[in-house]
Design a protein around this motif. Structure first.
Motif, PDB file in Angstrom:
ATOM      1  N   ARG A  97       0.824  -1.208   0.000  1.00  0.00           N
ATOM      2  CA  ARG A  97       0.000   0.000   0.000  1.00  0.00           C
ATOM      3  C   ARG A  97       0.857   1.257   0.000  1.00  0.00           C
ATOM      4  O   ARG A  97       0.567   2.232  -0.693  1.00  0.00           O
ATOM      5  N   THR A  98       1.933   1.232   0.777  1.00  0.00           N
ATOM      6  CA  THR A  98       2.811   2.389   0.870  1.00  0.00           C
ATOM      7  C   THR A  98       3.471   2.691  -0.466  1.00  0.00           C
ATOM      8  O   THR A  98       3.590   3.854  -0.867  1.00  0.00           O
ATOM      9  N   LYS A  99       3.890   1.654  -1.179  1.00  0.00           N
ATOM     10  CA  LYS A  99       4.514   1.862  -2.487  1.00  0.00           C
ATOM     11  C   LYS A  99       3.517   2.473  -3.473  1.00  0.00           C
ATOM     12  O   LYS A  99       3.896   3.303  -4.308  1.00  0.00           O
ATOM     13  N   ALA A 100       2.271   2.075  -3.385  1.00  0.00           N
ATOM     14  CA  ALA A 100       1.249   2.668  -4.257  1.00  0.00           C
ATOM     15  C   ALA A 100       1.075   4.148  -3.957  1.00  0.00           C
ATOM     16  O   ALA A 100       0.947   4.981  -4.856  1.00  0.00           O
ATOM     17  N   ARG A 101       1.093   4.504  -2.677  1.00  0.00           N
ATOM     18  CA  ARG A 101       0.948   5.905  -2.285  1.00  0.00           C
ATOM     19  C   ARG A 101       2.138   6.721  -2.773  1.00  0.00           C
ATOM     20  O   ARG A 101       1.997   7.833  -3.264  1.00  0.00           O
ATOM     21  N   ARG A 102       3.347   6.151  -2.628  1.00  0.00           N
ATOM     22  CA  ARG A 102       4.544   6.875  -3.082  1.00  0.00           C
ATOM     23  C   ARG A 102       4.517   7.103  -4.585  1.00  0.00           C
ATOM     24  O   ARG A 102       5.098   8.071  -5.086  1.00  0.00           O
ATOM     25  N   ALA A 103       3.855   6.220  -5.303  1.00  0.00           N
ATOM     26  CA  ALA A 103       3.752   6.361  -6.761  1.00  0.00           C
ATOM     27  C   ALA A 103       2.633   7.320  -7.154  1.00  0.00           C
ATOM     28  O   ALA A 103       2.391   7.532  -8.338  1.00  0.00           O
ATOM     29  N   ASN A 104       1.943   7.907  -6.154  1.00  0.00           N
ATOM     30  CA  ASN A 104       0.791   8.779  -6.419  1.00  0.00           C
ATOM     31  C   ASN A 104      -0.274   8.065  -7.241  1.00  0.00           C
ATOM     32  O   ASN A 104      -0.881   8.645  -8.155  1.00  0.00           O
ATOM     33  N   ALA A 105      -0.500   6.798  -6.910  1.00  0.00           N
ATOM     34  CA  ALA A 105      -1.437   5.988  -7.689  1.00  0.00           C
ATOM     35  C   ALA A 105      -2.868   6.484  -7.536  1.00  0.00           C
ATOM     36  O   ALA A 105      -3.295   6.908  -6.461  1.00  0.00           O
ATOM     37  N   ASP A 106      -3.607   6.421  -8.643  1.00  0.00           N
ATOM     38  CA  ASP A 106      -5.035   6.726  -8.635  1.00  0.00           C
ATOM     39  C   ASP A 106      -5.858   5.483  -8.349  1.00  0.00           C
ATOM     40  O   ASP A 106      -6.969   5.576  -7.840  1.00  0.00           O
ATOM     41  N   GLY A 128     -12.397  -8.127   4.435  1.00  0.00           N
ATOM     42  CA  GLY A 128     -11.371  -7.313   5.078  1.00  0.00           C
ATOM     43  C   GLY A 128      -9.970  -7.603   4.590  1.00  0.00           C
ATOM     44  O   GLY A 128      -9.077  -7.898   5.395  1.00  0.00           O
ATOM     45  N   PHE A 129      -9.725  -7.493   3.296  1.00  0.00           N
ATOM     46  CA  PHE A 129      -8.389  -7.718   2.747  1.00  0.00           C
ATOM     47  C   PHE A 129      -7.455  -6.586   3.192  1.00  0.00           C
ATOM     48  O   PHE A 129      -7.670  -5.422   2.867  1.00  0.00           O
ATOM     49  N   ALA A 130      -6.386  -6.948   3.912  1.00  0.00           N
ATOM     50  CA  ALA A 130      -5.467  -5.928   4.423  1.00  0.00           C
ATOM     51  C   ALA A 130      -4.798  -5.142   3.310  1.00  0.00           C
ATOM     52  O   ALA A 130      -4.541  -3.944   3.450  1.00  0.00           O
ATOM     53  N   VAL A 131      -4.518  -5.788   2.195  1.00  0.00           N
ATOM     54  CA  VAL A 131      -3.809  -5.106   1.109  1.00  0.00           C
ATOM     55  C   VAL A 131      -4.666  -4.027   0.456  1.00  0.00           C
ATOM     56  O   VAL A 131      -4.147  -3.138  -0.237  1.00  0.00           O
ATOM     57  N   LEU A 132      -5.976  -4.039   0.692  1.00  0.00           N
ATOM     58  CA  LEU A 132      -6.884  -3.065   0.091  1.00  0.00           C
ATOM     59  C   LEU A 132      -7.176  -1.879   1.006  1.00  0.00           C
ATOM     60  O   LEU A 132      -7.979  -1.022   0.663  1.00  0.00           O
ATOM     61  N   LYS A 133      -6.544  -1.799   2.160  1.00  0.00           N
ATOM     62  CA  LYS A 133      -6.909  -0.797   3.159  1.00  0.00           C
ATOM     63  C   LYS A 133      -6.242   0.557   2.957  1.00  0.00           C
ATOM     64  O   LYS A 133      -5.874   1.230   3.914  1.00  0.00           O
ATOM     65  N   SER A 134      -6.081   0.992   1.727  1.00  0.00           N
ATOM     66  CA  SER A 134      -5.624   2.360   1.477  1.00  0.00           C
ATOM     67  C   SER A 134      -6.822   3.284   1.574  1.00  0.00           C
ATOM     68  O   SER A 134      -7.775   3.138   0.806  1.00  0.00           O
ATOM     69  N   PRO A 135      -6.799   4.254   2.486  1.00  0.00           N
ATOM     70  CA  PRO A 135      -7.980   5.094   2.678  1.00  0.00           C
ATOM     71  C   PRO A 135      -8.171   6.130   1.583  1.00  0.00           C
ATOM     72  O   PRO A 135      -9.197   6.802   1.543  1.00  0.00           O
ATOM     73  N   ASP A 136      -7.189   6.264   0.678  1.00  0.00           N
ATOM     74  CA  ASP A 136      -7.273   7.318  -0.326  1.00  0.00           C
ATOM     75  C   ASP A 136      -7.206   6.813  -1.753  1.00  0.00           C
ATOM     76  O   ASP A 136      -7.313   7.613  -2.682  1.00  0.00           O
ATOM     77  N   ILE A 137      -7.006   5.509  -1.961  1.00  0.00           N
ATOM     78  CA  ILE A 137      -6.850   4.964  -3.311  1.00  0.00           C
ATOM     79  C   ILE A 137      -7.891   3.868  -3.521  1.00  0.00           C
ATOM     80  O   ILE A 137      -7.869   2.856  -2.819  1.00  0.00           O
ATOM     81  N   PRO A 138      -8.796   4.022  -4.476  1.00  0.00           N
ATOM     82  CA  PRO A 138      -9.716   2.925  -4.794  1.00  0.00           C
ATOM     83  C   PRO A 138      -8.915   1.661  -5.102  1.00  0.00           C
ATOM     84  O   PRO A 138      -8.012   1.679  -5.949  1.00  0.00           O
ATOM     85  N   SER A 139      -9.230   0.583  -4.406  1.00  0.00           N
ATOM     86  CA  SER A 139      -8.409  -0.632  -4.456  1.00  0.00           C
ATOM     87  C   SER A 139      -9.285  -1.860  -4.624  1.00  0.00           C
ATOM     88  O   SER A 139     -10.311  -1.994  -3.953  1.00  0.00           O
ATOM     89  N   ILE A 140      -8.852  -2.757  -5.507  1.00  0.00           N
ATOM     90  CA  ILE A 140      -9.582  -4.007  -5.715  1.00  0.00           C
ATOM     91  C   ILE A 140      -8.615  -5.171  -5.795  1.00  0.00           C
ATOM     92  O   ILE A 140      -7.417  -5.001  -6.065  1.00  0.00           O
ATOM     93  N   LEU A 141      -9.139  -6.355  -5.531  1.00  0.00           N
ATOM     94  CA  LEU A 141      -8.374  -7.595  -5.645  1.00  0.00           C
ATOM     95  C   LEU A 141      -9.062  -8.461  -6.696  1.00  0.00           C
ATOM     96  O   LEU A 141     -10.257  -8.733  -6.585  1.00  0.00           O
ATOM     97  N   VAL A 142      -8.309  -8.860  -7.714  1.00  0.00           N
ATOM     98  CA  VAL A 142      -8.853  -9.649  -8.816  1.00  0.00           C
ATOM     99  C   VAL A 142      -8.367 -11.088  -8.683  1.00  0.00           C
ATOM    100  O   VAL A 142      -7.165 -11.360  -8.717  1.00  0.00           O
ATOM    101  N   GLU A 143      -9.313 -12.003  -8.487  1.00  0.00           N
ATOM    102  CA  GLU A 143      -8.999 -13.431  -8.533  1.00  0.00           C
ATOM    103  C   GLU A 143      -9.156 -13.859  -9.991  1.00  0.00           C
ATOM    104  O   GLU A 143     -10.266 -14.035 -10.488  1.00  0.00           O
TER     105      GLU A 143
END
Length: 414
Positions: free
Chosen positions: A241-250, A350-365
């Motif tokens: 999650r932190t790496k996504a934030r550092r990349a300014n991910a949308d 409650g996927f922990a990897v999706l808990k970015s409060p500012d970036i829409p996040s999804i998990l694709v199986e």
């Protein structure tokens, strides 16, 4: 009459770099956050009856992040009409904010914490609410409020293309926006993920699909992808999650190919975060299984997400979850054209990897690696290419339906 407030925090000649700008417009106030590598030395001017607020930023370098700020002003913002950046003298930048009505500003700063840099926060209130807002800032509330500034609202999460000229012409056409998609290949390194009947490892499949997805996204004129994991190594969930934030991910897309005890289970599915329990037994089981990845890496879960736990009550996370569900629905619809769906609706857990409060996040199986037929699909480059194309199509549909100018900026061909 001019009100002049001066706050000094470091040498005026330091080249402070603005790394991120965020603008959040609520019904009661608007919040602007400037995030930087060093504390910002600034002065605040408010000119009576001029409906302007001026932030003088001393020793600050003009970066693409700061250049992008004027384009983040939403026409629906109740307070801000427009914004521009000027170079007033060699060591001074001026951020000039035009107002729609008389308003009262308030500033405060936040120290680096949990992946955030130094932050200068400007709140704009109606005059009658300013006195209430000027009470001493509660540290915990400041942390909670910081997440509000990072809520994706229309036009406030769009990043400019890399390599923008540092010569700012405020009369020139606004640069077109790039949407940054963080692609997270699940598992890696000492965490192989699920293993199929023929020995296929989930970590290898997810990385292969992630690389194909990045290549596919990068072909779009206004999309750019970054890989959270670009090789076979372990990453804790929080670091992803932190790496996504550092990349300014949308957007944040986590790629998986999980297993369940019943080998006949098949199909693709898409998940978003849930604060209030899982939407199904399978979703709950998968979330617990994925969250155990940190145990493999020796991460202590008792201290994990301490910052987020303090802010789960904040509505900002709910707003991001809503955007995540919209994104998930578009991706689910697209991948349903290349593989049967295990669940026809977006699932939540409650996927922990999706808990970015500012970036829409999804998990694709992408498929169940535990199913022999689907394991064979997952090993196929043809299927991997189709999955990358389908996810890209879903991302494009999401932007097209959720941004006013995305319809003209994101290519519609699929």
């Amino acid at each position: 009459m001019c009100t002049f407030i001066t706050l000094f925090s470091h040498s005026a000649f330091a080249n402070t770099k603005i790394t991120s700008t965020r603008l959040w417009a609520g019904p009661e106030y608007t919040r602007l956050t400037l995030e930087s590598d060093l504390p910002i030395n600034y002065t605040l001017d408010t000119l009576n009856n001029s409906r302007r607020i001026i932030l003088n930023l001393e020793g600050v370098t003009l970066t693409p992040a700061l250049e992008s700020l004027p384009g983040k002003v939403d026409a629906k913002d109740p307070f801000i009409r427009d914004a521009r950046v000027e170079r007033s003298r060699p060591q001074m930048l001026r951020l000039i904010i035009g107002l729609k009505m008389n308003a009262a500003p308030k500033t405060f700063t936040l120290d680096p914490m949990d992946g955030f840099g130094h932050r200068l926060v400007l709140d704009i209130y109606p005059p009658e609410q300013a006195a209430i807002s000027n009470k001493k800032e509660d540290p915990l509330m400041a942390l909670v409020q910081e997440f509000e500034t990072r809520v994706p609202t229309k036009n406030n999460s769009h990043k400019p293309p890399e390599g923008l000229s540092t010569n700012l012409d405020r009369n020139a056409r606004k640069p077109s926006k790039n949407y940054i998609v963080a692609i997270d290949a699940g598992h890696g390194g000492k965490d192989p993920g699920a293993i199929g009947p023929s020995g296929t490892r989930e970590k290898d499949v997810t990385l292969a699909i992630a690389k194909k997805l990045k290549a596919r996204i990068d072909k779009e004129a206004n999309l750019r992808a970054v890989l959270i994991r670009d090789n076979d190594y372990f990453l804790p969930l929080e670091e992803r999650r932190t790496k996504a934030r550092r990349a300014n991910a949308d957007l944040f897309i986590s790629i998986h190919a999980d297993a369940v005890p019943r080998l006949q289970v098949r199909g693709s599915s898409v998940y978003a975060l849930s604060e209030n329990g899982a939407t199904s037994t399978t979703a709950n089981w998968l979330a617990k299984k994925e969250n155990e990845s940190d145990l493999i890496g020796g991460v202590k879960l008792d201290n994990k997400d301490h910052y987020l736990k303090k802010t789960l009550i904040d509505l900002s996370l709910n707003a991001t979850i809503n955007d995540s569900i919209k994104l998930a629905g578009n991706v689910l619809s697209a991948i349903g054209n290349i593989n049967p769906l295990n669940k026809r609706n977006v699932e939540q857990a409650g996927f922990a990897v999706l808990k970015s409060p500012d970036i829409p996040s999804i998990l694709v199986e992408t498929a169940f690696i535990s199913n022999p037929n689907e394991e064979e699909k997952l090993r196929s480059e043809t299927y991997q290419d189709k999955m990358a194309n389908a996810i890209t199509a879903g991302i494009k549909r999401y932007f097209s339906s959720n941004s006013g100018f995305a319809r003209t900026e994101v290519a519609q061909s699929e």
